[in-house]
Scaffold this active site. Sequence first.
Site, PDB file in Angstrom:
ATOM      1  N   HIS A   1     -11.965 -33.802 -35.912  1.00  0.00           N
ATOM      2  CA  HIS A   1     -11.811 -32.976 -37.112  1.00  0.00           C
ATOM      3  C   HIS A   1     -12.281 -33.679 -38.376  1.00  0.00           C
ATOM      4  O   HIS A   1     -12.020 -33.206 -39.471  1.00  0.00           O
ATOM      5  CB  HIS A   1     -10.336 -32.588 -37.305  1.00  0.00           C
ATOM      6  CG  HIS A   1      -9.820 -31.604 -36.296  1.00  0.00           C
ATOM      7  ND1 HIS A   1      -9.693 -31.903 -34.979  1.00  0.00           N
ATOM      8  CD2 HIS A   1      -9.418 -30.315 -36.440  1.00  0.00           C
ATOM      9  CE1 HIS A   1      -9.211 -30.846 -34.324  1.00  0.00           C
ATOM     10  NE2 HIS A   1      -9.043 -29.866 -35.193  1.00  0.00           N
TER      11      HIS A   1
ATOM     12  N   GLU B   1     -18.584 -21.752 -29.459  1.00  0.00           N
ATOM     13  CA  GLU B   1     -19.529 -22.060 -30.534  1.00  0.00           C
ATOM     14  C   GLU B   1     -20.976 -21.755 -30.160  1.00  0.00           C
ATOM     15  O   GLU B   1     -21.753 -21.288 -30.994  1.00  0.00           O
ATOM     16  CB  GLU B   1     -19.399 -23.535 -30.956  1.00  0.00           C
ATOM     17  CG  GLU B   1     -18.135 -23.831 -31.757  1.00  0.00           C
ATOM     18  CD  GLU B   1     -16.874 -23.927 -30.898  1.00  0.00           C
ATOM     19  OE1 GLU B   1     -16.998 -23.947 -29.652  1.00  0.00           O
ATOM     20  OE2 GLU B   1     -15.767 -23.988 -31.466  1.00  0.00           O
TER      21      GLU B   1
END
Lengths: 381, 325
Positions: free
Chosen positions: B129, B60
Site C-alpha cells: 500500500h 485490475e
Amino acid sequence: MTDPVFGPAPAAADDPELVQLLTPEGERVHHAEFDLDFSADQLRGFYRDMTLVRRLDIEATALQRHGELGLWAQLLGQEAAQIGAGRALAPQDFVFPTYREHGVAWCRGVDPVRLLSLFRGVGHGDWDPNEHNFALYTIVIGAQTLHATGYAMGVQRDGAVGTGDPTRDTAVVAHFGDGASSQGDVNEAFVFAASYNAPVVFFCQNNQWAISEPFERQSRIPLYRRAHGFGFPGVRVDGNDVLATYAVTQAALQRARDGQGPTFVEAYTYRMGAHTTTDDPTRYRLSEDVEHWKLKDPIARVEVYLRRNGLVDDEFLAEVANEADELGERMRRECHELPDPTPTGIFDLVYAEKPAELAAQQASYEAYLASFSDEAEEVSA
Amino acid sequence: MTTMTLAKALNSGLRRAMEDDGNVLVMGEDVGRLGGVFRITDGLQKDFGDDRVIDTPLAESGIVGTAVGLAMRGYRPVVEIQFDGFVYPAYDQIVCQVAKLHFRSKGRVKVPLVIRIPFGGGIGAVEHHSESPEAQFVHTPGLKVVACSNPADAYGMIQQAIASDDPVIFLEPKRLYHSAKADVDESAELGPLWESRVVRPGTDVTLVGYGPTVSTCLDAAAVAGEEGRSIEVIDLRTLSPLDLAPVQESVRRTGRLVVVHEAHLTLGVGAEIAARVTEECFHSLESPVLRVGGFDTPYPPARIEEAYLPDLDRVLDAVDRTFGF
C-alpha cells in the site's frame, strides 16, 4: 469419481451435446433450437468462402516456406468455425480476433495481403479496425477478450442494445482458443461481461491443441460448461459444420443485441496444421488423430451436400477454383510489393502527441544516419 | 479562489472533466457509492450516474482491459487503481495493450485512458500500500506518466491528462491527499502539462523531486536557507516525457544536483536524470549528481517506514555531500 460428501465430479469424458446441422457425410440433420433454413446462395457462399480462405492459408504457409513471411499461424481445419462465425455478423457488430482469425477477417472485408504484413514483419497491424469493425490481431493470449467486453460496455452506454432496430443493435465477438480459456484475462472478461450483462459473444475455437498441450491440460470439463458457473449460457457446436456454427453464432449475437447478455459458444474443431509454421506437431500428437479429423473436413461435407442436392454444377466449382488460383497469385505478387517500414518512421507512431524528448532522439538518430551519407559523398567526391 | 485539499482538488478536477465531456467515465473498485477508499470520487456517481461512474469487479487487469475496449468505442475512461501495489495484475494490459495499441495500429487506434494510482508511503499502511512503481511505466514507451504534488496542480493536471489522446499514468501522492491544502483558482487558465517547474529559486544547489518528495525538498530548502545555503527546488510534474530543460538550466547555474524520490534508487527516475544531466551539463557540474531515495529493499513494515523514506535530514546530508567533491 464420486466423493461421499461432495458428490460426483464432472469429467471431461462426459459426452456433451454437439449442435450439428450437417454431418461429416454431408447429411442435413435438424436441431430443435438452432435450426435455420439456408438458401442455395447462402450454401454456395459458404463453400466459396471456405475454399478461398483455405487457399489463403495454404498460400501464406507456402510464402513462409519460401522465406517471404517470418511466420504464419495456420487456420487449416477451422474454416467452418470462422466462416460460420464471420458470416453471422451484422455490419455494425464488432469483432476482436486472436492472430488466427483469417477467415473472420475475410468475412469482414480485410484484404488477405493486409494479414500478411504482420507475418512478413513490415507492420504490427495493417488495417483500420473501425473501417472493418474488426480489431487488430492480438498476440498476447486472451488479452482481447477484455477489450471486447469493454467495447460491449461502450455499446450499452451508446444505447445500441435492445432497441429492436436491427441496424442499430450491436453485438461484440471475442475470439479465443482452448489454451486461452486458462488465462486470467479471459476469466475476468467472463466476470465483467456477466456482471454488466454486456452484449458480447465469447467464441472459443477449441481446436484441441495449445501448441503441444492437449485440451485436457486446460480443462477437466467441456469448456462451454464453464459459462454456467459465470452466470450465462454456453453451447458446444460442431465447429467443422458451417451451418451449425452460423446458426448458433447468429442466435448468440441476437441474444446480445437484444440486451440479454453474453453467451459462450464453443466451436469444437481441430487444428489440422501446426500451431504456426515454426511448430512440429509430429513431436506431440498421433497421425491417427489427424486422419480421424480429416474425415470431418468442413469443406468436403458442404460440397457433398451441394452436389447431392443439385445445388452446384461443375462450372460453379471450377469458377471457385479459378478464383482461388487468382487469389493465390495476387497474394504472392502483392506480398513482395509490401513496402518495408522506415527505421525513422517508428518514432512517429508511439504517441498521438509526440513528446519533444522522443523527437530529439529521432533527430539524433537521423543525424547519425546522415553522417554515413556524408562520408559516402566525401568518398565518392 | 477556493482553499481545498489535494483530494478535493482531484475530485473537483474529475467533476469538471465529466461536465465538459460526456464521454469521460470513471471506473474502479469502490469508486461509486463509497467514493473510493480515499474519497477522490466522492459524490460523482450520485451526480453522473452509475453508467459513468462504474463500480467494477475486483480485478485490475479486467478494469484496465475493459477500459481499453471502452476507449476503442470512443469513451475516455479514468481508471482508479486502489493502491500502487495492486497495479501489477494489470501490468500486462498496461504494458502490452494500453502502451502499444497506438503504435501497433499506426495511430489508427487511440487510447485516451487515464490510470490513476495513489502512490508512495508514509501512511502507516500494510504491505503493498506504499509503493512507488513509476519507473516501470516511465520505462514503457507509449505511456505518459505524471505526478502531482499540490492541490492546484492536481486540479489542473487531472483534467489535462483526461484531455490527452495518449494514455497517462497519473500518480497521486496519497499521504498528501488530506494534509496538503492550498488555494485553487478553478477559473484560472491551466498551464502546460508536460513541463517541470521551478517552485523555489536558488543559486547553490538544485533539488529535484516529484509527487510527495516536492514538499520534502521545499522543507530542506527552507532549513538550508536558514544556514545560508540557497537551494533551487524543481517539481518535475511529468516523468514521461521528462522535461529536463529547467533542470539543466538550473544545474548550469548551481553546478550541483540532488534528485529525491521514494522509489528504489537502482534504475529509478533519478538514475535517468543523472545520466541525462551528466550528458548535457558535464562541464557545469561541480559534483556528481546524487540521489536520495528508497533503498533497494522491498518497502518495509510501517513502524520503520520513516527510516526508509527520504526525509529532511537525508536530503540535507546529500546536499552537504555535493560540496565534498
